[in-house]
Design an enzyme around this catalytic site. Structure first.
Site, short mmCIF file in Angstrom:
data_model
loop_
_atom_site.label_atom_id
_atom_site.label_comp_id
_atom_site.label_asym_id
_atom_site.label_seq_id
_atom_site.Cartn_x
_atom_site.Cartn_y
_atom_site.Cartn_z
N GLY A 52 36.46 39.05 27.10
CA GLY A 52 35.61 39.08 28.27
C GLY A 52 34.64 37.91 28.22
O GLY A 52 34.52 37.25 27.19
N CYS A 80 39.28 39.05 20.78
CA CYS A 80 38.26 38.11 21.22
C CYS A 80 36.89 38.80 21.31
O CYS A 80 36.31 39.13 20.29
CB CYS A 80 38.67 37.44 22.52
SG CYS A 80 37.73 35.95 22.86
N TYR A 81 36.38 39.06 22.51
CA TYR A 81 35.09 39.75 22.59
C TYR A 81 35.17 41.10 21.88
O TYR A 81 34.23 41.50 21.17
CB TYR A 81 34.67 39.96 24.06
CG TYR A 81 33.31 40.63 24.18
CD1 TYR A 81 32.15 39.89 24.06
CD2 TYR A 81 33.22 42.00 24.38
CE1 TYR A 81 30.90 40.50 24.13
CE2 TYR A 81 31.99 42.62 24.46
CZ TYR A 81 30.82 41.87 24.33
OH TYR A 81 29.61 42.47 24.40
N HIS A 168 44.14 35.37 21.08
CA HIS A 168 44.73 36.20 22.14
C HIS A 168 46.23 36.42 21.90
O HIS A 168 47.04 35.57 22.27
CB HIS A 168 44.52 35.52 23.50
CG HIS A 168 43.09 35.55 23.93
ND1 HIS A 168 42.56 36.61 24.64
CD2 HIS A 168 42.07 34.69 23.73
CE1 HIS A 168 41.27 36.39 24.87
NE2 HIS A 168 40.95 35.22 24.32
N GLU A 170 48.07 38.38 23.48
CA GLU A 170 48.73 38.76 24.73
C GLU A 170 49.25 37.57 25.52
O GLU A 170 50.07 37.74 26.41
CB GLU A 170 47.78 39.60 25.60
CG GLU A 170 46.61 38.84 26.26
CD GLU A 170 45.41 38.68 25.34
OE1 GLU A 170 45.57 38.74 24.11
OE2 GLU A 170 44.29 38.46 25.86
N ASP A 227 56.37 47.46 48.15
CA ASP A 227 55.28 48.37 47.80
C ASP A 227 55.17 49.53 48.80
O ASP A 227 55.11 50.69 48.41
CB ASP A 227 53.93 47.62 47.75
CG ASP A 227 53.95 46.49 46.73
OD1 ASP A 227 54.83 46.51 45.85
OD2 ASP A 227 53.09 45.59 46.82
N LYS A 366 54.09 44.91 39.91
CA LYS A 366 55.17 44.62 40.86
C LYS A 366 56.57 44.82 40.24
O LYS A 366 57.44 45.43 40.86
CB LYS A 366 55.03 43.16 41.32
CG LYS A 366 55.82 42.84 42.55
CD LYS A 366 55.06 43.32 43.75
CE LYS A 366 55.62 42.85 45.05
NZ LYS A 366 54.71 43.20 46.13
#
Ligand code: XMP
Length: 510
Positions: A52, A80-81, A168, A170, A227, A366
């Site tokens: 963040g 991280c944060y 990170h 991810e 959707d 999605k």
């Protein structure tokens, strides 16, 4: 379930996606709403604290979690944060450092299951200037350090599966990041890999049934997009013919789209009320140049139509919308994510529209909606169509929406799509379309000089529309598209190709 605690960065989504790719359900919870009660009621297998923008060194009120998180008895991974916060909670020292940005080399100094499959030295992706300067060694073991700065890149609490990583895992720029997340979620937290979007159909259906009263009806606007199609299909499953589906033609659809949508929906068992309101929308948009103004007008007109329908049947108490997970974030519905564009299917339902909102697929991405659509029997080709914005071609026309510009965008977009399909590229692309504005270019057609429109082609690849890369199309493909557009649309004298990614650009021009 794995809970991702969101500290305001865009990364929480990526973490959630990575976990779902392991077939483990994940849900994002804002740090402001995260508490021991949440953990006790959700009973997650693990908690991941995201990165963040805040700083434990310089933010006046940095986001916090109580010390209880260290003793919840389930594995916790701070990124991280989140890594700095965990270090802070055990009495570590956080300082402002030289900063590490981008590709960074780290060295594993103590082996651990978290780094199973990693070599002694690996590249990871960092983005921070605060760092963990020291942690109490009786409470934690340092697992990895940055080679260049010597900063603590990863640690683990002694005797507890509580971890921090400064980098990170991810992002795809951390090549072994997915492996690390798998080690944590599957190896350490022992989450079962059984989740698929289809698993939650029953839950969605029973949620709808418990929310909607027995004599109440639900209005659902369908556009043919995946959707709203899936939303309507889930509603039909849940409440049968108490679903009132409506397809509004706002005059901003692509070529032939109205007929195609109606036919497809009928085949899927959804027979929407068809309302042709094109003239109303186009009249309301006359003279309007500003994008957000266009969105507002279109949104309000939709709402008026919904209101009229609801007033004609007093049992209609709900409005269902095909909001998906990224919509929820991009509209600034979550603390810390700044408002980018007002997607009218999330924000801004006027108060006078006295309907309660139902968003059955708001926890799905999605690609998950597409997978679910196919499971529900939607033809593959239809499920894999490119997303198309609710305000339609109004956001693909820069400046005023006129019949002339609409005609140009329709024809040009069709050409782009046809050429992509011919190359077998359609499914690799997130969105591909043409844009027109008011700028003109002098052309020579025959032996006459003629002022014509400039058409811009936008082709992007993306995972979820939140970030996107411009597509590196072959020059031959671009040439074919350009030749066809200038030949088949007499009012166009120049074709350009949009070569900016998102960020800093956005996908739609307006
Ligand atoms: P941008 O242009 O913000 O688009 O990069 C991200 C994704 O959102 C779609 N989009 C919209 N969808 N109403 C919608 O329903 C809107 O007003 C709207 N604006 C953008 C866009 O097509 C892309 O996939």
């Amino acid at each position: 379930t794995v809970i991702i605690v969101n500290f305001g960065g865009q990364y929480a989504h990526l973490i959630a996606r990575r976990v779902r790719e392991l077939r483990v359900y994940s849900e994002i919870v804002n740090y402001t709403e995260f508490s021991m009660d949440v953990v006790e009621s959700v009973k997650p297998k693990a908690v991941i604290l995201s990165g963040g923008p805040s700083s434990l060194v310089s933010s006046p009120n940095p986001p916090m979690i109580g010390n209880w998180i260290l003793d919840v008895g389930i594995p916790v991974l701070g990124i991280c944060y989140g890594h700095q916060l965990l270090a802070y909670l055990i009495g570590g020292r956080i300082e402002r450092g030289v900063g590490e940005y981008g590709k960074t080399n780290i060295e594993i100094v103590n082996s651990d299951e978290l780094f199973s499959g990693w070599g002694k030295r690996e590249y990871v992706w960092m983005s921070h200037s605060d760092y963990v300067a020291d942690i109490p060694r009786e409470k934690a073991v340092v697992l990895a350090k940055s080679v260049e700065t010597g900063y603590i890149a990863a640690f683990k609490l002694v005797d507890k599966p509580v971890y921090g990583v400064q980098f990170h895992p991810e992002v795809s720029h951390t090549p072994k990041g997915r492996k690390l997340i798998e080690n944590f979620v599957v190896g350490i937290a022992k989450a079962k890999q059984t989740w698929s979007p289809g698993n939650i159909v029953e839950k969605i259906v029973s949620d709808i049934r418990s929310m909607v009263g027995e004599d109440e009806k639900v209005l659902c606007a369908v556009s043919g997009g995946i959707d709203s199609t899936v939303t309507a299909m889930l509603l039909r499953k849940a409440i049968g013919d108490r679903l009132v589906a409506v397809f509004v033609n706002h005059g901003l659809l692509r070529e032939g789209e109205d007929v195609e949508v109606l036919n497809t929906l009928k085949k899927l068992g959804i027979n929407p009320i068809y309302i042709d309101a094109s003239q109303t929308f186009l009249n309301a948009l006359k003279g309007v140049k500003d994008c957000e103004e266009k969105r507002k007008i279109i949104g309000e007109l939709f709402a008026k139509i919904f209101k009229d329908i609801a007033e004609s049947d007093k049992n209609i108490k709900w409005l269902a919308q095909g909001t998906t997970y990224p919509d929820v974030i991009e509209s600034g519905a979550v603390v810390g994510a700044d408002k980018i564009k007002s997607h009218h299917n999330v924000a801004g339902l006027p108060k006078w529209l006295n309907l309660r909102v139902l968003e059955p697929i708001k926890y799905l991405y999605k690609d998950e909606v597409r997978a679910l659509a196919i499971e529900l029997g939607v033809p593959r080709e239809w499920a894999l169509r490119h997303p198309f914005p609710g305000p339609g071609l109004a956001v693909r026309i820069i400046g005023e929406v006129t019949e002339e510009k609409l005609g140009i965008v329709r024809k040009a977009s069709k050409i782009v799509e046809e050429e992509l399909r011919k190359e077998g590229l359609y499914q690799d692309i997130w969105q591909a379309f043409a844009v027109v504005g008011d700028d003109k270019w002098v052309g020579v057609k025959g032996d006459k000089r003629q002022l014509g429109y400039i058409v811009t082609i936008r082709i992007v690849v993306s995972e979820d529309g939140m970030t996107a890369d411009w597509f590196k199309a072959s020059l031959e493909l671009l040439e074919r598209i350009s030749n066809r557009i200038t030949r088949e649309i007499p009012d166009v004298t120049m074709v350009t190709y949009a070569i900016s990614s998102k960020p800093p650009s956005t996908i739609e021009p307006c």
